[in-house]
Each structure stands twice: as structure tokens, then as C-alpha cells.
Write a protein that holds these residues in place. Structure first.
Motif, short mmCIF file in Angstrom:
data_model
loop_
_atom_site.label_atom_id
_atom_site.label_comp_id
_atom_site.label_asym_id
_atom_site.label_seq_id
_atom_site.Cartn_x
_atom_site.Cartn_y
_atom_site.Cartn_z
N SER A 113 7.55 64.35 -0.71
CA SER A 113 6.50 63.43 -1.17
C SER A 113 5.38 64.25 -1.80
O SER A 113 5.19 65.42 -1.46
N SER A 114 4.64 63.62 -2.69
CA SER A 114 3.46 64.28 -3.24
C SER A 114 2.37 64.31 -2.18
O SER A 114 1.64 65.29 -2.05
N LYS A 115 2.27 63.25 -1.45
CA LYS A 115 1.30 63.17 -0.35
C LYS A 115 1.91 62.36 0.78
O LYS A 115 2.63 61.39 0.53
N CYS A 149 9.06 61.31 -9.70
CA CYS A 149 8.07 60.26 -9.46
C CYS A 149 7.02 60.77 -8.47
O CYS A 149 7.32 61.58 -7.60
N GLU A 150 5.80 60.35 -8.64
CA GLU A 150 4.76 60.70 -7.66
C GLU A 150 4.92 59.78 -6.45
O GLU A 150 4.76 58.57 -6.56
N LEU A 165 13.22 59.32 -5.24
CA LEU A 165 12.12 59.16 -6.19
C LEU A 165 11.47 60.51 -6.49
O LEU A 165 11.15 60.83 -7.63
N HIS A 166 11.28 61.31 -5.43
CA HIS A 166 10.68 62.63 -5.57
C HIS A 166 11.54 63.50 -6.50
O HIS A 166 11.03 64.17 -7.40
N VAL A 168 4.81 55.68 -6.77
CA VAL A 168 5.25 54.69 -5.79
C VAL A 168 4.67 55.02 -4.42
O VAL A 168 4.56 56.19 -4.04
N ALA A 169 4.31 53.98 -3.68
CA ALA A 169 3.96 54.15 -2.27
C ALA A 169 5.17 53.73 -1.45
O ALA A 169 5.64 52.60 -1.59
#
Lengths: 280, 471
Positions: free
Chosen positions: A149-151, A125-126, A120-121, A101-102
Motif C-alpha cells: 500500500s502507499s499508506k 495504483c495509489e 492494485l499496488h 483507491v481506499a
């Protein structure tokens, strides 16, 4: 009464407060909101839940000073009590089955985007968090996003923080570089969300926007928070606050949001003057 | 000796010119002399048809006889055997269709002014009674929950508390009273009176938890399983406001009556310096013909607007109480009956997208109607007159078209059955499809009156008592 157990200024106009509200904390989920009144004569204002701690029985709110009530709220100290605090209201963010997800947040909207990213994290979830501010002085929750967050893609209007540009620029670039998102979740100013949804729609990505219209009761009774989504009238408080961004009539929502702009401006000045007098 | 005057004692009221500029109560109430004189008009007839016309079966001739004797405390005791909220009912009941509609004095003259007498007795009690003298009934050890603090919930709570139940009322808003505080305006039902009635219930041991949205903050199942409530009454009231689905309904300056009235009544937006904003419109159209429409119209008038009631049927068909229509007319509300809106028009400056007036209401397109054949409800169906379109010059439109039930409780209570239109299904005792869960008032019937909701609360309280005593 609902005690302010912690108060922290995140930037000159944005404040975070941790409120003791055990009943609300027990049920709170990302995406939901609360309604509060500062005092017995106060108006009811909705604020989206920024965080919660079920064990401690607290709910965190983050607000920007924009009108009389947020000005009053901002003057309250740790140990003070809010007159009323009710929630959680609205539906929680839909997170089932999301793998990538963004999360796109702008300004103080990042306060609401954060618990969504965090949830989400935690669910594995990425999460690509795209967060934008006008300049580096207005940045909030930088570390929180980094840890959840992943990024993180940092954007500022003037380039004083992260990359210069808009969140839509970053989102476009990511999608066009081949990132495939199950969903884009956006929270921020209406005009920003409108364009974020525009980018998502253009690239056939599902997009969800969190709306924060004017409301009173927050339980479906007043209808003041109505929006047009997919040509139908919906109530943000019970049907939302999150809706399919491809279907929201943002222009109407922006117009409705200015209904009491003059009153708010006047009330804000009046409240500021009142506090200024007290200081003297 | 009965007073055989065919006319009832006039209710003293504020002058219409004066009252249309303030929010003080319109009807001022009988004096003791007027009350006694009016009470003597009651013939104490054998059949007592008035009692049959009362949804909560107040023993009307008996309380009136006490008033005639000047024993106002005695009169109050008789009323309070049946009614928990007499100061409210005396003001807002549609008596002309209930008790007074059945009064034999009404056959050849005017009915005894039962509502005004009820109000007199309740006000006398509130002014003279000592709440601290009220004894909390001995506990019977059972815990019950009431959801919603409107007329049905308060009545149910009061009746159960009197029987010794440990009653907690849960209210979503920050103040108890439901429609009595957010809906009905101060000039028709002063909020101090509602608070006094609620204080009376608290004196009986009723607990009130505000800021609790059942279905969100807590669910009914949690109340029963985790908090030990053995039975629950749902009196959550009417829900989401209806709109007409005509173009322009989301323009700025279009309100639901619920929103307009809540801003004014609950949030006190009419007061100078209020934190809650409200539009101070110049010309307002209120769409609808019920009590809520009258309330909204009269509030808008008091905020300084010229006000139209726009209703698609005729004056005869207005569903509002006669007295409200009369008061509205006296105050200068203009009735545009046999008129139906087709579109709301808004300002749009194509030269300047940032013009602050963009998106505000500038008028309402309407068509004239005429009455055709009766429809399913027995009322003559309004049909559009050809080529009758015109534009009403208004800058604010208030939709008072009723409500549809709130989905919050239904969607969070498994096994709670509802009608197709959303109303909770309950039998004649208020029992829902779930054991121990009762419901009444607008949540069951759809929008109705305060007294019918009270009647439902009363019936359910009796059924809950029976259920818990036989459990």
C-alpha cells in the motif's frame, strides 16, 4: 485431493492455509472465491481467495473459526488433504483505470482485502489501506498491507493497535481532508461494510463491497446466495461477489446471514467436543 | 400365449404412512414372476408404436420378449444398445406420455408397464453383472470432452466411449450425476443406482473430473487448444432458479427448489448429524406443479412438515408425472390448486431488533384463480378471482418455478450463440454455432426431462462421431 502445503495461525481464531490446487491457481484473481469440503461427509463452504501462486500451483485461504466446518478445517495439518476444492468462482475485482483507491478491511475481511490491495499496488495504483481490528491480538497481515500500500491506516476498537476508532472514522477523515478516491473497496463484517458504504455515498465516492452470503454450489444453481441490489435480486456467486455498495440492501443480507445461526453454534460446540474427546 | 389381463401388474410400494417418514425408495420393483407375467402382456404387435414414443428408441418389444422368456441378461443387452442409463429411466421417465402412451394394450385396458420392466431388467443386471468383465473398447485415438455429468452428458460420454473415444467428463460439483444426484430425491432414484451407472461408464474408460467449473476453472477454448480435446459436448443443464418477484421472497425460510433439494439430496441434510443445515419447518408451501415441485414437497413431508402444493392452474394441468402426483397425494400432500401467491409475510418484532425470529417466514398471502381462455401454450390461462385473498399459515416457502440458463459457459466461449432467453442454440444434431462444439439437454431446451436430455446426448454423440471420423 488438495494438499495443505502450509498452515499458519495468524491469531488465535484465524488461520492461513496454502492449498495445492493448480487448476484453480492458474485462473485465480483477487475478488474471486473457492468452495471447499474438508471430508466426504462435509458441507460446502465458500471462502474468498486470499492469495495465489500460479507457478507453484497454490491458492491461499484465510479463515476464522465460526462453525463446525471451519473448526474441522482448523484441525487439519500440513500434508493433510482437503476432500474438495473448486474455483475460482465469481467475478474478479474490477481494477481497470483505477488510479487512487481506499481499501477498507475489517477483521478477517482483511484477508480478502489484501489481495485486492496487492493487485492494485502492482498495477501502480495509489492504495490507501484502512484496516481495523477489535484489538492488537487479532491483527493479521500487518506487514503484507505495509508492503502493498502507499499508506496504511491502522485502527482498533480499544486503541491497543494503531489509532483508537473505527475504519469509518479514518475514511471520513481522509475524504474530508481532501483525499480524492476513484473508488472505495470494502471487505469485512456486513455491518462495517454498510457504514463504510454510507460514508462513501455521503461523499459521492463510488463504493464496492465484497459479499459472502450462505451458498452451496457457487455456480448459480441454488440461489441461496441471493441479495437485493438496486431493488433487484442478484446471485452473489455468479453476479458478484462484489457489488455497488450504494445499492446493496445490507439489512436484508444481515438477516439472511443468520438463517442457520443456531445450527452453526450447535455444530461448532459439537465439533469442539469431539476434538476435545480425541485429545484425551 | 399372451397374457390378456387388461390390468397391469401392480408395482409393490412402501406403505404411504411409513414411507412419508423415510427417504427409502418408494417403489420396490417387480419380482421375477411379476416381470415375466407383465412381459407376457406385450402382444409384440407389428407397428411397435412404443419404440416411436421412446426418445432414445429402445427396441422395446424385443427386450420384453426376452423378459417373457426369463432371459434377463439378453433383455439388458437389447436395452443397453440404445440406453446408457436404464435403471434411471425405468424410474424417472414420463412413460405415460412416451412408450406406454402409445401401447396398443392401452386402448382397451392398461398399457404394458414398460418402464417397470425396464427398471426390473436394469436392477437385475446391476445385481448380477460383473463390471470387471466389461472390456474397454479399443481406442480410436480421438479425445473428446463432455461438460456436465447429468443425463445428457453421461449418455453422450457412454456412447462415445463405446466407439473407442477417449472421453473426459467435467463436473462442477464434487460428485458426478448432475440432477440425478442433486435434484431427484433418494426415495425416487436411489443414489447408489446412479453411482452404479457411473461406475459402468468408468469401466468403459470414461474419465470423470469433478470440482471443475467449465467457464471458470477452465474454458472450452482451453480444452480444445491446450488440452487437445477435438470436440466438446455441453450438457451443463438448467441454471439459475426463477423466483416470482413478489414481496418477501428473500425472507429466511424461502428456498428455491434447487437449494432445498440440493441440501437434502446432494448434501444429505436430512440425516441426523449432517454438517449441512436445513430448516425443519412445520408447514411448508411449495409453489409450482412440476416434478421438481412434487420432489420438494415429498422431501419436506419426510422432514416432518405439513405440506401444500400451491399451483395457479388446476389438477388437470399439473405438469408433473401422474405417478408423482398420485404418490404425493397418498403421502398426504395437500393440493391448493387454482391458487397464486402474492406476498410472503415475515416476522418482525418492532420492540426488539435482535429477536432471533425476525425475518423468518410466517405466512403466504394468496389469491384464488379460475381458468379463462386458452393462452399461447394452449392451456387455459388462470385469472384472479375478485376478493379471494387469503393467508396460508406456513413457515417455509419453496419456489419450484423452473430455471433460466446459466451464463457461465456462454460468457466465456466466444462465438457460442444463444437464444434471447439464454439457451444455447444447437441444430437437430446438437451442433452449436461453433465448429466441433455440440450441446444438448436443459442447456439447450430449458428445463425438460431426463430422457429428453439423454436423447439429445445420444444424438450429439452420433454427430460428434461423424464429425471426427470425417475430419
Amino acid at each position: 485431493m488438495f494438499e495443505i502445503v502450509k498452515r499458519e495461525e495468524l491469531n488465535p481464531t484465524v488461520t492461513r492455509m496454502v492449498i495445492s490446487a493448480p487448476n484453480c491457481a492458474r485462473k485465480a484473481e483477487p475478488g474471486q472465491f473457492i468452495i471447499l469440503r474438508t471430508d466426504a461427509e462435509g458441507e460446502r463452504i465458500p471462502l474468498t481467495i486470499a492469495d495465489f501462486d500460479r507457478e507453484k500451483g497454490t491458492v491461499t485461504i484465510i479463515f476464522q473459526v465460526v462453525g463446525g466446518t471451519t473448526e474441522k478445517l482448523n484441525h487439519m495439518k500440513e500434508g493433510d488433504c482437503l476432500q474438495d476444492f473448486v474455483g475460482p468462482l465469481g467475478k474478479k475485482t474490477h481494477t481497470d483505470g483505477l488510479k487512487k483507491v481506499a481499501v477498507v478491511g475489517g477483521g478477517v475481511g482483511c484477508a480478502i482485502a489484501f489481495p485486492v490491495a496487492k493487485k492494485l499496488h502492482q498495477l501502480g495504483c495509489e492504495v490507501h489501506s484502512i484496516v481495523g481490528f477489535r484489538n492488537k491480538d487479532l491483527v493479521i497481515l500487518e506487514k503484507d498491507f505495509e508492503e502493498n500500500s502507499s499508506k496504511v491506516f491502522k485502527m482498533s476498537d480499544d486503541g491497543s493497535w494503531g489509532e483508537k476508532g473505527l475504519v469509518t472514522d479514518a475514511l471520513t477523515k481522509l475524504i474530508e481532508s481532501g483525499e480524492q478516491y476513484d473508488e472505495v473497496i470494502t471487505i469485512g463484517p456486513l455491518i462495517m461494510m454498510k457504514f463504510v458504504c454510507g460514508v462513501a455515498v455521503k461523499h459521492n465516492v463510488k463504493c464496492v463491497a465484497s459479499m459472502n452470503p450462505i451458498m452451496i454450489d457457487g455456480t448459480g444453481m441454488c440461489g441461496g446466495c441471493r441479495l437485493t441490489v438496486g431493488g433487484k435480486t442478484v446471485f452473489a456467486c455468479v453476479d458478484g461477489p462484489e457489488f455497488d455498495g450504494a445499492l446493496i440492501d445490507f439489512d436484508e443480507a444481515m438477516a439472511r446471514g443468520t438463517m442457520y445461526r443456531d445450527f452453526e453454534r450447535h455444530k461448532h460446540e459439537e465439533t469442539c467436543n469431539l476434538f476435545a474427546k480425541e485429545v484425551k | 400365449m399372451a397374457n390378456m389381463n387388461p390390468k397391469r401388474n401392480e408395482m409393490p410400494v412402501q406403505d404411504p404412512k411409513v414411507r412419508s417418514t423415510n427417504f427409502n425408495e418408494v417403489a420396490l420393483g417387480y419380482t421375477e414372476e411379476q416381470a415375466i407375467d407383465e412381459a407376457k402382456r406385450c402382444l409384440n404387435c407389428k407397428n411397435k408404436p412404443c419404440v416411436g414414443g421412446c426418445p432414445v428408441k429402445i427396441y422395446i418389444p424385443a427386450f420384453i420378449a426376452k423378459v417373457a422368456e426369463g432371459d434377463f441378461a439378453g433383455a439388458y443387452d437389447i436395452i443397453s444398445e440404445s440406453s446408457s442409463l436404464p435403471a434411471v429411466c425405468g424410474r424417472v421417465c414420463p412413460q405415460e406420455n412416451q412408450c406406454e402412451g402409445k401401447c396398443v394394450r392401452g386402448i382397451k385396458g392398461e398399457a404394458v408397464a414398460i418402464g417397470r420392466l425396464e427398471r426390473f431388467v436394469a436392477d437385475w443386471h446391476n445385481a448380477n453383472a460383473d463390471l470387471s468383465a466389461v472390456k474397454v473398447p479399443a481406442s480410436n485415438g480421438h479425445k473428446v470432452a463432455v461438460i456436465g455429468s447429468g443425463p445428457s452428458g453421461l449418455t453422450c460420454a457412454g456412447d462415445l466411449a463405446k466407439k473407442g473415444y477417449d472421453v473426459t467428463v467435467f463436473e462442477a460439483l464434487h460428485l458426478a450425476g448432475g440432477v440425478l444426484v442433486y435434484g431427484i430425491p433418494e426415495f425416487r432414484l436411489p443414489k447408489a443406482i446412479v453411482q452404479k451407472e457411473i461406475e459402468g461408464l468408468k469401466a468403459l474408460g470414461v474419465k470423470v473430473e469433478t470440482n471443475t467449473v467449465v467457464g471458470k476453472t477452465i474454458s472450452i477454448d482451453e480444452l480444445m487448444e491446450e488440452y487437445g480435446f477435438e470436440s466438446v459436448f455441453i450438457g451443463s443443464g438448467a441454471g439459475l432458479p426463477k423466483f416470482m418477484r413478489i414481496p418477501g421472497e428473500n425472507l429466511k425460510g424461502v428456498y428455491s427448489a434447487n437449494e432445498f433439494l440440493t441440501r437434502i439430496n446432494l448434501m444429505k441434510a436430512y440425516r441426523e448429524g449432517s454438517d449441512t443445515p436445513i430448516q425443519h419447518a412445520k408447514r411448508v408451501a411449495v409453489v409450482g406443479g412440476g416434478n421438481v415441485a412434487m420432489d420438494a414437497a415429498r422431501c419436506a413431508k419426510r422432514l416432518g412438515a405439513e405440506v401444500y402444493i400451491v399451483y395457479r392452474r388446476g389438477m388437470e394441468e399439473l405438469p408433473a408425472r401422474h405417478e408423482e402426483v398420485e404418490h404425493a397425494m397418498e403421502e398426504g400432500i395437500i393440493f391448493k390448486t387454482l391458487t397464486n401467491p402474492t406476498e410472503i409475510l415475515g416476522y418482525n418484532n418492532p420492540e426488539d431488533r435482535r429477536d432471533p425470529m425476525n425475518g423468518f417466514v410466517t405466512g403466504m398471502k394468496c389469491v384464488e384463480m379460475e381458468l379463462g381462455e386458452p393462452d399461447a401454450s394452449g392451456r387455459r390461462r388462470p385469472v384472479e378471482k375478485a376478493d379471494s385473498e387469503f393467508t396460508l399459515d406456513v413457515d417455509c416457502v419453496i419456489m419450484a418455478l423452473g430455471t433460466s440458463p446459466n451464463p457461465l459457459i456462454k460468457s466465456t466461449t466466444e462465438g457460442l450463440e444463444t437464444e434471447k432467453w439464454g439457451g444455447i442454440i444447437a441444430d437437430e444434431n446438437g451442433l452449436t454455432s461453433r465448429k466441433g462444439i455440440y450441446a444438448g439437454g436443459d442447456a439447450v431446451t430449458g428445463a425438460a426431462t431426463v430422457i429428453l436430455a439423454m436423447g439429445a446426448g445420444k444424438t450429439a454423440a452420433a454427430a460428434m462421431d461423424e464429425y471426427l471420423q470425417n475430419k
